[in-house]
Design an enzyme around this catalytic site. Structure first.
Site, PDB file in Angstrom:
ATOM      1  N   LYS A  12       0.827  -1.226   0.000  1.00  6.09           N
ATOM      2  CA  LYS A  12       0.000   0.000   0.000  1.00  6.09           C
ATOM      3  C   LYS A  12       0.851   1.260   0.000  1.00  6.09           C
ATOM      4  O   LYS A  12       2.036   1.239   0.360  1.00  6.09           O
ATOM      5  CB  LYS A  12      -0.944   0.028   1.206  1.00  6.09           C
ATOM      6  CG  LYS A  12      -0.266  -0.071   2.587  1.00  6.09           C
ATOM      7  CD  LYS A  12       0.233   1.216   3.168  1.00  6.09           C
ATOM      8  CE  LYS A  12       0.996   1.022   4.481  1.00  6.09           C
ATOM      9  NZ  LYS A  12       1.788   2.174   4.911  1.00  6.09           N
ATOM     10  N   PRO A 107       8.765  -3.870  -1.338  1.00  3.31           N
ATOM     11  CA  PRO A 107      10.008  -3.596  -0.609  1.00  3.31           C
ATOM     12  C   PRO A 107       9.900  -3.963   0.884  1.00  3.31           C
ATOM     13  O   PRO A 107       8.866  -3.725   1.506  1.00  3.31           O
ATOM     14  CB  PRO A 107      10.192  -2.085  -0.778  1.00  3.31           C
ATOM     15  CG  PRO A 107       9.451  -1.741  -2.023  1.00  3.31           C
ATOM     16  CD  PRO A 107       8.293  -2.705  -2.102  1.00  3.31           C
ATOM     17  N   VAL A 108      10.992  -4.530   1.416  1.00  3.70           N
ATOM     18  CA  VAL A 108      11.006  -4.966   2.824  1.00  3.70           C
ATOM     19  C   VAL A 108      11.277  -3.764   3.736  1.00  3.70           C
ATOM     20  O   VAL A 108      12.126  -2.924   3.425  1.00  3.70           O
ATOM     21  CB  VAL A 108      12.135  -6.017   3.032  1.00  3.70           C
ATOM     22  CG1 VAL A 108      12.201  -6.461   4.488  1.00  3.70           C
ATOM     23  CG2 VAL A 108      11.906  -7.213   2.120  1.00  3.70           C
ATOM     24  N   ALA A 109      10.553  -3.702   4.861  1.00  6.29           N
ATOM     25  CA  ALA A 109      10.741  -2.631   5.866  1.00  6.29           C
ATOM     26  C   ALA A 109      10.739  -1.252   5.227  1.00  6.29           C
ATOM     27  O   ALA A 109      11.519  -0.379   5.587  1.00  6.29           O
ATOM     28  CB  ALA A 109      12.041  -2.843   6.658  1.00  6.29           C
ATOM     29  N   GLY A 110       9.836  -1.063   4.251  1.00  4.29           N
ATOM     30  CA  GLY A 110       9.866   0.178   3.474  1.00  4.29           C
ATOM     31  C   GLY A 110       8.700   1.106   3.712  1.00  4.29           C
ATOM     32  O   GLY A 110       8.621   2.166   3.105  1.00  4.29           O
ATOM     33  N   ALA A 113       3.887  -1.866   3.687  1.00  8.08           N
ATOM     34  CA  ALA A 113       3.076  -2.975   4.218  1.00  8.08           C
ATOM     35  C   ALA A 113       3.398  -4.330   3.585  1.00  8.08           C
ATOM     36  O   ALA A 113       2.500  -5.160   3.442  1.00  8.08           O
ATOM     37  CB  ALA A 113       1.580  -2.655   4.104  1.00  8.08           C
ATOM     38  N   GLY A 115       5.160  -6.791   4.942  1.00  9.16           N
ATOM     39  CA  GLY A 115       4.929  -7.822   5.974  1.00  9.16           C
ATOM     40  C   GLY A 115       3.443  -8.009   6.235  1.00  9.16           C
ATOM     41  O   GLY A 115       2.969  -9.139   6.409  1.00  9.16           O
ATOM     42  N   ASP A 158      -2.007  -2.575   9.741  1.00  8.27           N
ATOM     43  CA  ASP A 158      -2.195  -2.473   8.287  1.00  8.27           C
ATOM     44  C   ASP A 158      -2.766  -3.758   7.664  1.00  8.27           C
ATOM     45  O   ASP A 158      -3.085  -3.772   6.471  1.00  8.27           O
ATOM     46  CB  ASP A 158      -0.848  -2.190   7.590  1.00  8.27           C
ATOM     47  CG  ASP A 158      -0.368  -0.767   7.826  1.00  8.27           C
ATOM     48  OD1 ASP A 158      -1.209   0.105   8.127  1.00  8.27           O
ATOM     49  OD2 ASP A 158       0.847  -0.545   7.688  1.00  8.27           O
TER      50      ASP A 158
HETATM   51  O1  C5P Z   1       0.404  -2.780  14.183  1.00 10.33           O
HETATM   52  P1  C5P Z   1       1.829  -2.832  13.755  1.00 10.33           P
HETATM   53  O2  C5P Z   1       2.594  -3.948  14.413  1.00 10.33           O
HETATM   54  O3  C5P Z   1       2.047  -2.807  12.276  1.00 10.33           O
HETATM   55  O4  C5P Z   1       2.479  -1.499  14.296  1.00 10.33           O
HETATM   56  C1  C5P Z   1       3.860  -1.341  14.477  1.00 10.33           C
HETATM   57  C2  C5P Z   1       4.127  -0.196  15.399  1.00 10.33           C
HETATM   58  O5  C5P Z   1       3.833   1.033  14.753  1.00 10.33           O
HETATM   59  C3  C5P Z   1       3.289  -0.172  16.658  1.00 10.33           C
HETATM   60  O6  C5P Z   1       3.873  -0.956  17.660  1.00 10.33           O
HETATM   61  C4  C5P Z   1       3.312   1.298  17.019  1.00 10.33           C
HETATM   62  O7  C5P Z   1       4.540   1.644  17.630  1.00 10.33           O
HETATM   63  C5  C5P Z   1       3.305   1.978  15.667  1.00 10.33           C
HETATM   64  N1  C5P Z   1       1.933   2.349  15.251  1.00 10.33           N
HETATM   65  C6  C5P Z   1       1.312   3.397  15.911  1.00 10.33           C
HETATM   66  N2  C5P Z   1       0.040   3.745  15.563  1.00 10.33           N
HETATM   67  C7  C5P Z   1      -0.597   3.113  14.559  1.00 10.33           C
HETATM   68  C8  C5P Z   1       0.020   2.058  13.844  1.00 10.33           C
HETATM   69  C9  C5P Z   1       1.299   1.695  14.231  1.00 10.33           C
HETATM   70  O8  C5P Z   1       1.896   3.996  16.828  1.00 10.33           O
HETATM   71  N3  C5P Z   1      -1.837   3.496  14.256  1.00 10.33           N
END
Ligand code: C5P
Length: 331
Positions: A12, A107-110, A113, A115, A158
């Site tokens: 995304k 792309p990884v860690a980009g 989304a 993962g 995501d």
């Molecule tokens: O949900 P996900 O594991 O992808 O989120 C990774 C990190 O991104 C969360 O632990 C949080 O630190 C941050 N995050 C956030 N607010 C969001 C989505 C993600 O702070 N709405």
């Protein structure tokens, strides 16, 4: 021959990413407009003999950067469905393991989304594997759409969007979704940075910048963007791209400034850090223009790699050929 079930899900771009203050649970409330990109992840699940246990293999773009332990989101998605199967079937039932193979295109860690798309594709494949006609659990385990959504949301903010795809307005953690009408396609050049950025660190950096008064950025309303998405006109969309995570991503990886400058020099209509970065998405007029911009940024040496893609793409689904192989037959 063992059964293999394959599913795909797309990455995304956030066209608008507005971030509110941090909540008690560590997440931030968002107001975001997502579009799924044509770049996709494919996850294959293959039945394996129980004694072999589960394995994860990864191929494709930057595959070596993807964890293959229990932190892998596809592994966690499959485990969540297996847990549901175990609950339903009772303590005596041994849930058959699967081998997981991920073919990466995002792309990884980009900040695109990748993962989460793995999680969404693995979820779709696992539901098909364990809850369909292919398996002895078929009459016993039924997963409603609501349950599938709840599992998705438990895996990451995501992941629900990666299940839904298309164009959507996300609120809450970004996982409360309403589909938005959009005329496409929009054409993009993408610049990756192989150093990656940690999403929690970028959110934390925004909090720090706001606390210290170094950032007052608030993306504002999505109304105009949602209106313009009906037009299908990239020139109207360009000035509306906004991301509250862009400043903190740049402060963690200052060379992104140079990549953004290279995008401008390459005549992109607009460029923006994608999600928490460090990938940069550059909006272009058409496919030809996207290729020109990607090439120019690549030649500038300010990106690890460049590619082109379009938005919006579709929802997570079983792969076209369904790749259901048994006894050498493809159904
Ligand atoms: O949900 P996900 O594991 O992808 O989120 C990774 C990190 O991104 C969360 O632990 C949080 O630190 C941050 N995050 C956030 N607010 C969001 C989505 C993600 O702070 N709405």
């Amino acid at each position: 021959m063992a059964i293999t079930i394959s599913a795909i899900a797309h990455g995304k771009i956030n066209l608008h990413l507005g971030v509110s203050d941090v909540r008690d649970d560590g997440y931030h409330d968002l107001e975001t407009v997502f579009q799924s990109v044509a770049l996709q992840e494919t996850v294959h699940l293959t039945e394996v003999a129980s004694e072999k246990g589960a394995t994860v293999t990864v191929e494709g773009h930057d595959a070596h950067l993807v964890p293959t332990d229990e932190t892998n989101l596809a592994v966690r998605a499959v485990a969540a469905v297996q847990q549901r199967v175990a609950q339903q079937m009772g303590a005596d039932f041994q849930v058959p393991p699967v081998a997981i193979h991920i073919d990466k295109g995002v792309p990884v860690a980009g900040g695109m989304a990748g993962g989460s798309a793995d999680a969404a594709a693995a979820l779709v494949a696992a539901v098909e594997f364990y809850c369909s006609r292919h398996h002895e659990t078929r009459d016993h385990v039924v997963l409603s759409w609501d349950e599938e959504y709840r599992i998705a949301a438990s895996l990451g903010a995501d992941v629900p969007f990666c299940l839904l795809g298309g164009t959507a307005l996300g609120t809450g953690r970004g996982d409360e979704l309403v589909s938005v009408m959009a005329r496409g396609p929009y054409h993009w050049a993408i610049a990756t940075d192989k150093r990656g950025l940690s999403t929690p660190k970028v959110f934390a950096q925004l909090d720090k910048q706001r606390e210290s008064g170094r950032s007052h950025s608030h993306a504002g309303s999505t109304d105009e963007l949602i209106r313009v998405l009906h037009s299908g006109d990239p020139e109207q969309l360009a000035p509306l791209l906004v991301n509250d995570l862009q400043a903190p991503a740049i402060s963690l990886l200052p060379s992104l400034r140079e990549t953004l400058a290279a995008a401008k020099e390459a005549d992109a209509l607009a460029s923006i850090v994608s999600g928490s970065g460090p990938t940069i998405a550059m909006l272009c007029r058409d496919a030809e223009h996207a290729l020109e911009v990607a090439t120019a940024v690549s030649v500038s040496g300010k990106a690890s790699a460049t590619m082109t893609t379009t938005t919006p793409a579709g929802h997570a689904r079983l792969a076209d050929a369904a790749v259901i192989r048994e006894s050498g037959l493809t159904e």
